[in-house]
Design a protein around this motif. Structure first.
Motif, PDB file in Angstrom:
ATOM      1  N   ASP A 107       0.788  -1.196  -0.093  1.00  0.00           N
ATOM      2  CA  ASP A 107      -0.163   0.200  -0.062  1.00  0.00           C
ATOM      3  C   ASP A 107       0.820   1.308  -0.029  1.00  0.00           C
ATOM      4  O   ASP A 107       0.490   2.443  -0.520  1.00  0.00           O
ATOM      5  N   VAL A 108       1.833   1.302   0.672  1.00  0.00           N
ATOM      6  CA  VAL A 108       2.846   2.365   0.606  1.00  0.00           C
ATOM      7  C   VAL A 108       3.581   2.542  -0.561  1.00  0.00           C
ATOM      8  O   VAL A 108       3.605   3.769  -1.103  1.00  0.00           O
ATOM      9  N   LEU A 109       4.080   1.555  -1.201  1.00  0.00           N
ATOM     10  CA  LEU A 109       4.434   1.737  -2.555  1.00  0.00           C
ATOM     11  C   LEU A 109       3.314   2.228  -3.477  1.00  0.00           C
ATOM     12  O   LEU A 109       3.903   2.861  -4.479  1.00  0.00           O
ATOM     13  N   ALA A 110       2.187   1.693  -3.336  1.00  0.00           N
ATOM     14  CA  ALA A 110       1.155   2.244  -4.183  1.00  0.00           C
ATOM     15  C   ALA A 110       0.633   3.827  -3.862  1.00  0.00           C
ATOM     16  O   ALA A 110      -0.117   4.260  -4.756  1.00  0.00           O
ATOM     17  N   GLY A 111       1.400   4.455  -2.846  1.00  0.00           N
ATOM     18  CA  GLY A 111       0.950   5.698  -2.611  1.00  0.00           C
ATOM     19  C   GLY A 111       0.377   6.202  -1.323  1.00  0.00           C
ATOM     20  O   GLY A 111       0.285   7.223  -1.117  1.00  0.00           O
ATOM     21  N   SER A 112      -0.078   5.166  -0.623  1.00  0.00           N
ATOM     22  CA  SER A 112      -0.484   5.509   0.348  1.00  0.00           C
ATOM     23  C   SER A 112       0.382   5.846   1.779  1.00  0.00           C
ATOM     24  O   SER A 112       1.665   5.282   1.478  1.00  0.00           O
ATOM     25  N   SER A 113       0.109   6.564   2.608  1.00  0.00           N
ATOM     26  CA  SER A 113       0.811   6.905   3.697  1.00  0.00           C
ATOM     27  C   SER A 113       1.063   5.784   4.800  1.00  0.00           C
ATOM     28  O   SER A 113       0.054   4.818   4.813  1.00  0.00           O
ATOM     29  N   PRO A 114       1.983   5.494   5.431  1.00  0.00           N
ATOM     30  CA  PRO A 114       2.310   4.527   6.364  1.00  0.00           C
ATOM     31  C   PRO A 114       1.050   4.095   7.349  1.00  0.00           C
ATOM     32  O   PRO A 114       0.398   3.038   7.822  1.00  0.00           O
ATOM     33  N   ARG A 115       0.520   5.406   7.955  1.00  0.00           N
ATOM     34  CA  ARG A 115      -0.695   5.194   8.619  1.00  0.00           C
ATOM     35  C   ARG A 115      -1.833   4.654   8.106  1.00  0.00           C
ATOM     36  O   ARG A 115      -2.530   3.633   8.491  1.00  0.00           O
ATOM     37  N   SER A 116      -2.094   5.137   6.780  1.00  0.00           N
ATOM     38  CA  SER A 116      -3.128   4.759   6.020  1.00  0.00           C
ATOM     39  C   SER A 116      -3.119   3.279   5.535  1.00  0.00           C
ATOM     40  O   SER A 116      -4.085   2.398   5.709  1.00  0.00           O
ATOM     41  N   ALA A 117      -1.921   2.836   5.399  1.00  0.00           N
ATOM     42  CA  ALA A 117      -1.367   1.456   5.061  1.00  0.00           C
ATOM     43  C   ALA A 117      -1.740   0.513   6.229  1.00  0.00           C
ATOM     44  O   ALA A 117      -2.289  -0.588   6.134  1.00  0.00           O
ATOM     45  N   LEU A 118      -1.592   1.024   7.482  1.00  0.00           N
ATOM     46  CA  LEU A 118      -1.817   0.261   8.568  1.00  0.00           C
ATOM     47  C   LEU A 118      -3.220   0.124   8.856  1.00  0.00           C
ATOM     48  O   LEU A 118      -3.585  -1.096   9.195  1.00  0.00           O
ATOM     49  N   GLN A 119      -3.718   1.220   8.661  1.00  0.00           N
ATOM     50  CA  GLN A 119      -5.273   1.096   8.919  1.00  0.00           C
ATOM     51  C   GLN A 119      -5.906   0.339   8.055  1.00  0.00           C
ATOM     52  O   GLN A 119      -6.807  -0.440   8.436  1.00  0.00           O
ATOM     53  N   GLU A 120      -5.537   0.249   6.598  1.00  0.00           N
ATOM     54  CA  GLU A 120      -5.927  -0.673   5.680  1.00  0.00           C
ATOM     55  C   GLU A 120      -5.565  -2.065   6.299  1.00  0.00           C
ATOM     56  O   GLU A 120      -6.585  -3.048   5.899  1.00  0.00           O
ATOM     57  N   LEU A 121      -4.514  -2.340   6.538  1.00  0.00           N
ATOM     58  CA  LEU A 121      -4.242  -3.596   7.073  1.00  0.00           C
ATOM     59  C   LEU A 121      -5.186  -4.125   8.039  1.00  0.00           C
ATOM     60  O   LEU A 121      -5.548  -5.323   7.942  1.00  0.00           O
ATOM     61  N   LEU A 122      -5.438  -3.548   9.304  1.00  0.00           N
ATOM     62  CA  LEU A 122      -6.340  -3.732  10.222  1.00  0.00           C
ATOM     63  C   LEU A 122      -7.521  -3.828   9.722  1.00  0.00           C
ATOM     64  O   LEU A 122      -8.465  -4.757  10.205  1.00  0.00           O
TER      65      LEU A 122
ATOM     66  N   ALA B 252      13.892  16.471 -12.384  1.00  0.00           N
ATOM     67  CA  ALA B 252      14.484  15.320 -11.778  1.00  0.00           C
ATOM     68  C   ALA B 252      14.989  15.809 -10.579  1.00  0.00           C
ATOM     69  O   ALA B 252      15.351  16.821 -10.064  1.00  0.00           O
ATOM     70  N   ALA B 253      15.236  14.828  -9.927  1.00  0.00           N
ATOM     71  CA  ALA B 253      15.537  14.775  -8.475  1.00  0.00           C
ATOM     72  C   ALA B 253      16.318  13.619  -8.000  1.00  0.00           C
ATOM     73  O   ALA B 253      15.924  12.581  -8.120  1.00  0.00           O
ATOM     74  N   GLU B 254      17.543  13.747  -7.015  1.00  0.00           N
ATOM     75  CA  GLU B 254      17.988  12.644  -6.461  1.00  0.00           C
ATOM     76  C   GLU B 254      17.237  12.287  -5.114  1.00  0.00           C
ATOM     77  O   GLU B 254      17.360  13.350  -4.357  1.00  0.00           O
ATOM     78  N   VAL B 255      16.948  11.183  -5.103  1.00  0.00           N
ATOM     79  CA  VAL B 255      16.070  10.900  -3.748  1.00  0.00           C
ATOM     80  C   VAL B 255      16.613   9.815  -3.185  1.00  0.00           C
ATOM     81  O   VAL B 255      17.353   8.918  -3.599  1.00  0.00           O
ATOM     82  N   GLU B 256      16.477   9.591  -1.759  1.00  0.00           N
ATOM     83  CA  GLU B 256      16.669   8.534  -0.933  1.00  0.00           C
ATOM     84  C   GLU B 256      15.775   7.396  -1.175  1.00  0.00           C
ATOM     85  O   GLU B 256      14.679   7.704  -1.232  1.00  0.00           O
ATOM     86  N   LEU B 257      15.951   6.040  -0.522  1.00  0.00           N
ATOM     87  CA  LEU B 257      14.883   5.213  -0.837  1.00  0.00           C
ATOM     88  C   LEU B 257      13.555   5.559   0.064  1.00  0.00           C
ATOM     89  O   LEU B 257      12.475   5.184  -0.690  1.00  0.00           O
ATOM     90  N   PRO B 258      13.675   5.912   1.446  1.00  0.00           N
ATOM     91  CA  PRO B 258      12.442   6.230   1.971  1.00  0.00           C
ATOM     92  C   PRO B 258      11.388   7.061   1.461  1.00  0.00           C
ATOM     93  O   PRO B 258      10.382   6.878   1.155  1.00  0.00           O
ATOM     94  N   ASP B 259      12.232   8.090   0.668  1.00  0.00           N
ATOM     95  CA  ASP B 259      11.436   9.107  -0.084  1.00  0.00           C
ATOM     96  C   ASP B 259      10.846   8.664  -1.213  1.00  0.00           C
ATOM     97  O   ASP B 259       9.548   9.114  -1.565  1.00  0.00           O
ATOM     98  N   LEU B 260      11.431   7.784  -1.983  1.00  0.00           N
ATOM     99  CA  LEU B 260      10.937   7.231  -3.091  1.00  0.00           C
ATOM    100  C   LEU B 260       9.608   6.109  -2.694  1.00  0.00           C
ATOM    101  O   LEU B 260       8.604   6.255  -3.352  1.00  0.00           O
ATOM    102  N   VAL B 261       9.919   5.526  -1.655  1.00  0.00           N
ATOM    103  CA  VAL B 261       8.701   4.499  -1.335  1.00  0.00           C
ATOM    104  C   VAL B 261       7.564   5.212  -0.971  1.00  0.00           C
ATOM    105  O   VAL B 261       6.649   4.771  -1.159  1.00  0.00           O
ATOM    106  N   GLY B 262       7.941   6.328  -0.118  1.00  0.00           N
ATOM    107  CA  GLY B 262       6.623   7.115   0.132  1.00  0.00           C
ATOM    108  C   GLY B 262       6.019   8.024  -0.825  1.00  0.00           C
ATOM    109  O   GLY B 262       5.025   8.727  -0.345  1.00  0.00           O
ATOM    110  N   MET B 263       6.623   8.156  -1.903  1.00  0.00           N
ATOM    111  CA  MET B 263       6.178   9.244  -2.862  1.00  0.00           C
ATOM    112  C   MET B 263       4.830   9.003  -3.543  1.00  0.00           C
ATOM    113  O   MET B 263       4.425   7.859  -3.643  1.00  0.00           O
TER     114      MET B 263
END
Length: 651
Positions: free
Chosen positions: A35-50, A515-526
């Motif tokens: 869900d996070v990779l698909a664009g959800s926030s971690p909080r939304s992804a956790l709520q969706e899992l629950l 274009a921008a150089e990004v760290e992995l967490p930023d790309l995952v949460g984008m």
């Protein structure tokens, strides 16, 4: 003599099932990661899992559905006129028995009694009231009439006091008087509480000493007592609201006949009024529609209304949609009462899952208060993504290094005689074997090592690579379902390089309008945003900058895109967008490809989609740079990118 210890076996009641399977955090993290990779926030992804639950645990959505189903069943199965119907039946039986007893009696008194029965008003409550002073001839009639009074009294009291049935096992005059004293003392206590008397704690303690038998819930203070009474009183009010006006009027008139003592109804009316003033936040005004065939008495009707209120509260708790919602808010006792033990276990496991995700450091709170995936969680997602890619590569994962003997690296499996200047580790077993054979050939004796005995383990030479992964983040990637595969590809490549090729330098570059150089967490949460422009020129410019920072490394550029360049960077740093692509955009993009070619960079373009214009352009890029073009489907993108990286490393 030692007495053997005795053991007793029985059901387990305290806490979670000790034999239940452990919570699978990896499965949970994979679901959140998707869900996070698909664009959800971690909080939304956790709520969706629950909400969805896991393979072994029912989610909040299913529990909520069962709550609403239970609520619907209560209303569909029952109706609220049970006490009225029972009173009518007892009255009819009493009148029938009385007429039967009077019929054979020839006296005028018997005829007078029959005339009085014939003149009874049509309403049940009015008839019961008119018969209050009637001297019954029939024993059955008299007993039924007394049963009506007892029934009304018991139902009214049970509707307000949970423990009344146990406390009032009989209905003698002394029992009725005892109830009247309790109600009078209770109303006096509540009045003192409403006025704010300072000795209310002492008054409460004295009241409980005298009348505690009526309160099995054993409230600890006046507030707990008021809460319990107000909840049932409000439920009784809602039950009355759910009846027809005619039924309410009948019940109000009948209540005056409770135990044949009108003081009971008067005290209960005063009690309801005081509780409404003390707890105005209770629901006193709503109603519910009952449309079933099973009649409920007053007490059972109040219990049904209490159950409906409890189900409504559970539905809100399970929704977790209100500010500050937590899994700990769910009333597990109420959930078990309404849906059973299994529902309680599922809700408890979901709460435990949420706690473990945070306790294991997989979710962490950012400075702004939001949840984010921790580095540990990103590694787990990377492991999963890489494992999927490895399965897709079908055994080609070993093709990754140049196998020439040389500098330190992975052992190649072969050995050679040591030479001056060698830094490789000794092959100990071969060295000792050589010393033993040499000593034996010389006639035996004590074994001593000689320089000529030493062999070293050959190692494979590893070339270092500087890798720039440029991924298209324009809106078309989201719209065409390529957003998630793109992120999983970046995760897999990052995991491979960070664990197996740590000397390689990986840079992640995103490009849309800019274009921008990004760290992995930023790309995952984008999150995907509506933005026109595919600025491959800017991406390749940043890739070249990364390669120049590592002049001693093999340069590798991997470009993932689903659209031809429609934007380029001007000298002032502004992006210029044109569609169809302007000749200036194409020229500037190709000029960056030429610069990369001068660095001997290996360029591979991963074309997503079948646009002919895109296909023609990327083919031109490959010819110009000496690179190549791959056109995987989105699900095969990760395997294509990782496989090409490994192939480049081999070369």
């Amino acid at each position: 003599m030692t007495v053997p210890q005795a053991y007793s076996y029985g059901p387990y009641h305290d806490g979670p099932d000790p034999l239940a399977p452990p919570i699978d955090l990896r499965e949970a993290m994979d679901a959140i990661g998707e869900d996070v990779l698909a664009g959800s926030s971690p909080r939304s992804a956790l709520q969706e899992l629950l909400r969805r639950g896991t393979r072994d645990t029912t989610g909040l959505d299913e529990l909520t559905r069962r709550v609403w189903q239970r609520r619907s069943e209560l209303q569909r199965r029952h109706r609220l006129d049970g006490t009225l119907g029972e009173v009518q039946r007892l009255l009819d039986d009493a009148l029938r028995a009385e007429r039967k007893a009077l019929f054979p009696d020839p006296s005028d008194d018997a005829r007078f009694r029959e005339a009085r029965l014939d003149a009874l008003p049509p309403g049940t409550a009015a008839a019961v009231r008119d018969l209050a002073d009637y001297d019954w001839t029939s024993q059955t009639g008299g007993q039924n009439y007394e049963r009506i009074r007892e029934l009304l009294g018991q139902q009214l009291l049970e509707s307000r006091f949970e423990g009344m049935k146990e406390a009032l096992r009989s209905t003698t005059a002394q029992d009725v008087e005892r109830v009247n004293r309790m109600l009078a003392d209770l109303n006096a206590l509540l009045a003192a509480h409403a006025r704010g008397y300072g000795d209310i704690d002492e008054r409460f303690a004295e009241f409980m000493r005298r009348h505690g038998e009526f309160f099995p819930e054993n409230p600890r203070d006046i507030d707990e007592l008021v809460d319990a009474l107000a909840a049932r009183s409000a439920a009784a009010s809602r039950m009355l609201n759910s009846m027809t006006p005619e039924q309410r009027q009948e019940l109000a008139q009948l209540s005056q006949q409770a135990f044949g003592d009108p003081r009971i109804a008067q005290q209960l009316s005063q009690l309801d009024s005081q509780l409404r003033g003390l707890r105005p936040d209770q629901d006193w005004t709503s109603s519910a529609r009952f449309r079933g065939e099973d009649p409920l008495g007053i007490a059972d009707g109040v219990r049904a209304m209490t159950a409906l209120a409890e189900l409504d509260a559970l539905a809100e708790q399970l929704s977790q949609g209100y500010p500050g919602a937590r899994m700990e808010d769910i009333d597990l006792d109420a959930l078990e009462r309404q849906l059973g033990q299994d529902a309680r276990v599922d809700a408890a496991r979901l709460a435990e899952l949420q706690q473990q995700l945070r306790g294991e450091g997989l979710l962490q709170r950012a400075p702004d208060g939001s949840l984010r995936l921790s580095p540990k969680a990103l590694r787990r997602l990377g492991e999963t993504a890489l494992a999927d890619v490895v399965r897709s590569l079908r055994g080609r994962t070993g093709q990754r290094d140049t196998s020439s003997a040389g500098a330190a690296g992975e052992p190649s499996g072969s050995t050679r005689q040591w030479q001056f200047g060698d830094t490789e580790p000794w092959a100990v077993s071969r060295t000792v074997r050589n010393a033993v054979l040499r000593t034996a050939a010389a006639g035996g004796g004590r074994v001593r090592l000689d320089v000529s005995d030493v062999e070293v383990a050959e190692t494979e030479h590893r070339s270092r690579a500087a890798v720039a992964l440029c991924v298209d983040t324009s809106w078309s990637m989201v719209a065409e379902g390529r957003w998630l595969p793109m992120k999983r590809t970046a995760l897999a490549l990052h995991q491979l390089i960070s664990t197996r090729f740590r000397d390689d330098a990986l840079r992640l570059i995103t490009f849309g309008r800019y274009a921008a150089e990004v760290e992995l967490p930023d790309l995952v949460g984008m999150e995907g945003t509506w933005e026109q422009g595919t600025n491959a020129h800017h991406a390749l410019l940043l890739a070249g900058r990364h390669l120049r920072r590592h002049p001693d490394a093999q340069p590798v550029v991997l470009l993932v895109t689903d659209g031809e360049p429609t934007a380029h960077l001007e000298p002032d740093g502004e992006a210029e967008f044109d569609y169809p692509p302007s000749p200036r955009t194409l020229r500037k993009t190709l000029s960056e490809v030429d610069r990369l070619a001068k660095l001997n960079a290996a360029l591979t373009v991963f074309r997503l989609g079948d646009d002919p214009r895109l296909a023609a352009f990327v083919d031109a890029l490959a010819r110009r740079s000496g690179g190549r073009v791959l056109a995987p489907d989105p699900e095969g993108l990760g395997a294509a990118v990782v496989g090409d990286y490994l192939r480049r490393r081999t070369r």
